[in-house]
Motif scaffolding. Structure first.
Motif, PDB file in Angstrom:
ATOM      1  N   GLN A  48       0.913  -1.206  -0.069  1.00  0.00           N
ATOM      2  CA  GLN A  48       0.063  -0.096   0.094  1.00  0.00           C
ATOM      3  C   GLN A  48       0.860   1.346   0.124  1.00  0.00           C
ATOM      4  N   VAL A  49       0.404   2.252  -0.742  1.00  0.00           N
ATOM      5  CA  VAL A  49       0.840   3.615  -0.660  1.00  0.00           C
ATOM      6  C   VAL A  49       0.199   4.599   0.231  1.00  0.00           C
ATOM      7  N   ARG A  50       0.570   5.455   0.784  1.00  0.00           N
ATOM      8  CA  ARG A  50      -0.188   6.743   1.281  1.00  0.00           C
ATOM      9  C   ARG A  50       0.036   7.837   0.462  1.00  0.00           C
ATOM     10  N   LEU A  51      -1.023   8.333   0.053  1.00  0.00           N
ATOM     11  CA  LEU A  51      -1.039   9.713  -0.727  1.00  0.00           C
ATOM     12  C   LEU A  51      -1.550  10.824   0.226  1.00  0.00           C
ATOM     13  N   ARG A  52      -0.723  11.785  -0.131  1.00  0.00           N
ATOM     14  CA  ARG A  52      -1.089  13.154   0.289  1.00  0.00           C
ATOM     15  C   ARG A  52      -2.355  13.880  -0.742  1.00  0.00           C
ATOM     16  N   ARG A  68       7.113  -1.870  -4.291  1.00  0.00           N
ATOM     17  CA  ARG A  68       8.474  -1.861  -4.971  1.00  0.00           C
ATOM     18  C   ARG A  68       8.806  -0.287  -5.236  1.00  0.00           C
ATOM     19  N   ARG A  69       8.342   0.239  -4.670  1.00  0.00           N
ATOM     20  CA  ARG A  69       8.654   1.861  -4.584  1.00  0.00           C
ATOM     21  C   ARG A  69       8.653   2.387  -6.138  1.00  0.00           C
ATOM     22  N   ARG A  70       7.679   2.403  -6.700  1.00  0.00           N
ATOM     23  CA  ARG A  70       7.723   2.736  -8.244  1.00  0.00           C
ATOM     24  C   ARG A  70       8.120   4.248  -8.353  1.00  0.00           C
ATOM     25  N   TRP A  71       7.610   5.047  -7.493  1.00  0.00           N
ATOM     26  CA  TRP A  71       7.659   6.479  -7.637  1.00  0.00           C
ATOM     27  C   TRP A  71       8.399   7.180  -6.644  1.00  0.00           C
ATOM     28  N   ARG A  72       8.989   8.251  -6.711  1.00  0.00           N
ATOM     29  CA  ARG A  72       9.578   9.132  -5.757  1.00  0.00           C
ATOM     30  C   ARG A  72       8.491   9.740  -5.010  1.00  0.00           C
ATOM     31  N   PRO A  73       8.681  10.103  -3.687  1.00  0.00           N
ATOM     32  CA  PRO A  73       7.732  10.946  -2.996  1.00  0.00           C
ATOM     33  C   PRO A  73       7.465  12.154  -3.547  1.00  0.00           C
ATOM     34  N   GLY A  74       6.235  12.616  -3.552  1.00  0.00           N
ATOM     35  CA  GLY A  74       5.654  13.950  -4.130  1.00  0.00           C
ATOM     36  C   GLY A  74       5.118  13.681  -5.799  1.00  0.00           C
ATOM     37  N   GLN A  75       5.412  12.169  -6.190  1.00  0.00           N
ATOM     38  CA  GLN A  75       4.841  12.210  -7.647  1.00  0.00           C
ATOM     39  C   GLN A  75       3.221  12.002  -7.716  1.00  0.00           C
ATOM     40  N   ALA A  76       2.942  12.802  -8.510  1.00  0.00           N
ATOM     41  CA  ALA A  76       1.443  12.820  -8.704  1.00  0.00           C
ATOM     42  C   ALA A  76       0.957  11.375  -9.052  1.00  0.00           C
ATOM     43  N   VAL A  91     -15.343   7.473   5.694  1.00  0.00           N
ATOM     44  CA  VAL A  91     -14.753   8.593   5.008  1.00  0.00           C
ATOM     45  C   VAL A  91     -14.883   8.504   3.647  1.00  0.00           C
ATOM     46  N   MET A  92     -15.734   9.200   2.831  1.00  0.00           N
ATOM     47  CA  MET A  92     -15.971   8.731   1.354  1.00  0.00           C
ATOM     48  C   MET A  92     -15.145   9.496   0.371  1.00  0.00           C
ATOM     49  N   GLY A  93     -15.397   9.242  -0.841  1.00  0.00           N
ATOM     50  CA  GLY A  93     -14.413   9.720  -1.716  1.00  0.00           C
ATOM     51  C   GLY A  93     -13.555   8.744  -2.577  1.00  0.00           C
ATOM     52  N   HIS A  94     -14.221   8.355  -3.773  1.00  0.00           N
ATOM     53  CA  HIS A  94     -13.488   7.370  -4.640  1.00  0.00           C
ATOM     54  C   HIS A  94     -13.018   7.896  -5.822  1.00  0.00           C
ATOM     55  N   GLU A  95     -13.228   9.161  -6.246  1.00  0.00           N
ATOM     56  CA  GLU A  95     -12.503   9.801  -7.391  1.00  0.00           C
ATOM     57  C   GLU A  95     -11.415  10.820  -6.719  1.00  0.00           C
ATOM     58  N   PHE A  96     -10.240  10.586  -7.138  1.00  0.00           N
ATOM     59  CA  PHE A  96      -9.008  11.451  -6.704  1.00  0.00           C
ATOM     60  C   PHE A  96      -7.931  11.532  -7.244  1.00  0.00           C
ATOM     61  N   THR A  97      -7.027  12.167  -6.825  1.00  0.00           N
ATOM     62  CA  THR A  97      -5.610  12.254  -7.250  1.00  0.00           C
ATOM     63  C   THR A  97      -4.761  12.736  -5.980  1.00  0.00           C
ATOM     64  N   GLY A  98      -3.539  12.412  -5.895  1.00  0.00           N
ATOM     65  CA  GLY A  98      -2.620  12.728  -4.818  1.00  0.00           C
ATOM     66  C   GLY A  98      -1.236  12.362  -5.045  1.00  0.00           C
ATOM     67  N   ALA A  99      -0.343  12.670  -3.923  1.00  0.00           N
ATOM     68  CA  ALA A  99       1.100  12.857  -4.221  1.00  0.00           C
ATOM     69  C   ALA A  99       1.655  11.428  -3.345  1.00  0.00           C
ATOM     70  N   VAL A 100       2.369  11.000  -3.823  1.00  0.00           N
ATOM     71  CA  VAL A 100       2.901   9.772  -2.942  1.00  0.00           C
ATOM     72  C   VAL A 100       3.573  10.240  -1.989  1.00  0.00           C
ATOM     73  N   ASP A 101       3.393   9.841  -0.660  1.00  0.00           N
ATOM     74  CA  ASP A 101       3.810  10.306   0.813  1.00  0.00           C
ATOM     75  C   ASP A 101       4.412   9.413   1.365  1.00  0.00           C
ATOM     76  N   ALA A 102       4.204   8.137   1.416  1.00  0.00           N
ATOM     77  CA  ALA A 102       4.968   6.938   2.214  1.00  0.00           C
ATOM     78  C   ALA A 102       4.548   5.594   1.760  1.00  0.00           C
ATOM     79  N   TYR A 103       5.287   4.637   1.809  1.00  0.00           N
ATOM     80  CA  TYR A 103       5.268   3.402   1.291  1.00  0.00           C
ATOM     81  C   TYR A 103       4.979   2.480   2.484  1.00  0.00           C
ATOM     82  N   GLY A 104       4.347   1.370   2.108  1.00  0.00           N
ATOM     83  CA  GLY A 104       4.310   0.108   3.130  1.00  0.00           C
ATOM     84  C   GLY A 104       5.116  -0.783   2.890  1.00  0.00           C
ATOM     85  N   PRO A 105       5.251  -1.954   3.782  1.00  0.00           N
ATOM     86  CA  PRO A 105       6.296  -2.886   3.514  1.00  0.00           C
ATOM     87  C   PRO A 105       6.030  -3.775   2.172  1.00  0.00           C
ATOM     88  N   GLY A 106       6.954  -4.157   1.472  1.00  0.00           N
ATOM     89  CA  GLY A 106       6.664  -5.053   0.365  1.00  0.00           C
ATOM     90  C   GLY A 106       6.344  -4.216  -0.763  1.00  0.00           C
TER      91      GLY A 106
END
Length: 378
Positions: free
Chosen positions: A22-26, A83-91, A66-81
């Motif tokens: 999983q990835v946390r998005l801002r 591949r960390r495909r994008w740098r932090p801040g990538q939209a 907490v609703m909301g299924h249409e979205f965009t955000g910036a990569v903030d943090a990665y969970g274990p496992g």
């Protein structure tokens, strides 16, 4: 923004911690969907249907969601496992689905998967897609609803020369118009009782826009589609007469070849984007013979139509709900390459404390189409 028993209110909740994969998005933008308006009032109806098709964790009125299924955000943090495909801040944008162990959950529609009406949210790394450079968050956030429309248009198998009719010019109806025109469909008729929505339909590229209280959308299709049984039967008899007049011609082979090339009667492709009982029956009754009807509007109540009418007119009735990952990506890149311009859909931006008012405004079917949420807007 937390929903509980139909009431929306801003609350402090713990910042989510990304789990495996999983990835946390801002969150930068989230769209308010028409289905959100429906489930705010009566989520239990949808939850019962979801349970019948194998998903028991759809939100219910007594829960805090907490609703909301249409979205965009910036990569903030990665969970274990990851591949960390994008740098932090990538939209990025992402399919609104996430795994917790072996279970899959619908983001923004379950207590198990809090959505984008928040400063931070979790998505599946595998379901995320980078936003192409230069695409602003206001437009990237429209990927999900436009993908719903893209899938619906594909369900309709619309050719460029097919007349298309869009019944209902709310956000999804407008998105269908945008997709139809982006794919080169030449004649799109749009119908809505709301003057504001009719103006938006023009802005989205509809070729004809009507107020159904004043004029019929079905009369705007020209002379091509067949509208009566005698006309349909007469077309066949006329073709038979012409082909039999050619000596030595096997008329059955010629007729079959002509049909393969697209000759002969052809109906319209109709998109039902209202989701109110009675609309399907109206379309089945009024649409030309051999039309394809794609039901995109989500009707929350039981409905009826006359199967014998649909049979007599050989109406194809198809239902459309979501999209696949390839369609989601294709939609994102249609917008990024400027093959379609969804800016007419954007009619407002609010912060979290403006979400409840935006829900009320959208429920009145006035000038608004898509109101976005900027959770950092004060």
């Amino acid at each position: 923004m937390v929903l509980h028993e139909g009431e929306l209110g801003v609350a402090d909740v713990p910042q989510p911690t990304p789990g495996p994969g999983q990835v946390r998005l801002r969150v930068t933008r989230a769209g308010i969907c028409g289905s959100d308006l429906h489930v705010r009032v009566d989520p239990d109806v949808s939850a019962d249907v979801a349970a019948e098709v194998g998903y028991p964790d759809f939100m219910r009125a007594k829960q805090r969601v907490v609703m909301g299924h249409e979205f965009t955000g910036a990569v903030d943090a990665y969970g274990p496992g990851c591949r960390r495909r994008w740098r932090p801040g990538q939209a990025v944008v992402a399919l609104p689905l996430i795994r917790h162990g072996d279970d899959i959950h619908m983001i923004g529609l379950s207590t198990e998967a809090p959505g984008a009406y928040a400063e931070y949210m979790l998505v599946a790394e595998d379901a995320a897609m980078p936003v192409p450079a230069g695409l602003p968050p206001d437009l990237a956030a429209l990927t999900e609803p436009l993908a719903v429309a893209y899938h619906a248009v594909r369900r309709g198998e619309v050719a460029r020369r097919d007349p298309a009719v869009v019944i209902g010019c709310g956000p999804i109806g407008l998105a269908v118009i945008l997709i139809l025109k982006a794919l080169g469909v030449r004649h799109v008729v749009a119908s809505d009782y709301s003057a504001g929505r009719r103006e938006l339909a023009w802005a989205c590229g509809a070729d004809v826009v009507v107020d159904p209280a004043v004029e019929s959308p079905w009369e705007m299709l020209g002379d091509g589609p067949v509208t009566s049984a005698p006309e349909l039967y007469g077309t066949g008899l006329d073709a038979l007469h012409a082909l039999r007049s050619v000596p030595g011609l096997p008329w059955w082979s010629a007729l079959t070849a002509a049909q393969r090339l697209g000759a002969g009667p052809r109906g319209a492709v109709v998109f039902e984007c209202v989701g109110v009982p009675g609309v399907i029956e109206e379309i089945v009754t009024r649409a030309p013979f051999q039309s394809r009807v794609v039901v995109v509007g989500v009707c929350m109540r039981p409905d009826t139509f006359r199967p014998t009418m649909a049979s007599n007119k050989e109406i194809d009735l198809r239902f459309s709900f979501c999209y696949d990952p390839a369609e989601f990506r294709a939609t994102l890149h249609l917008v990024a390459r400027r093959k379609l311009d969804p800016r007419p859909l954007l009619t407002g931006v609010v912060g979290l404390d403006g979400v409840a008012g935006a829900f009320d405004e959208l429920g009145r079917a006035g000038r608004h189409a898509k109101i976005l949420v900027d959770p950092w807007l004060k």
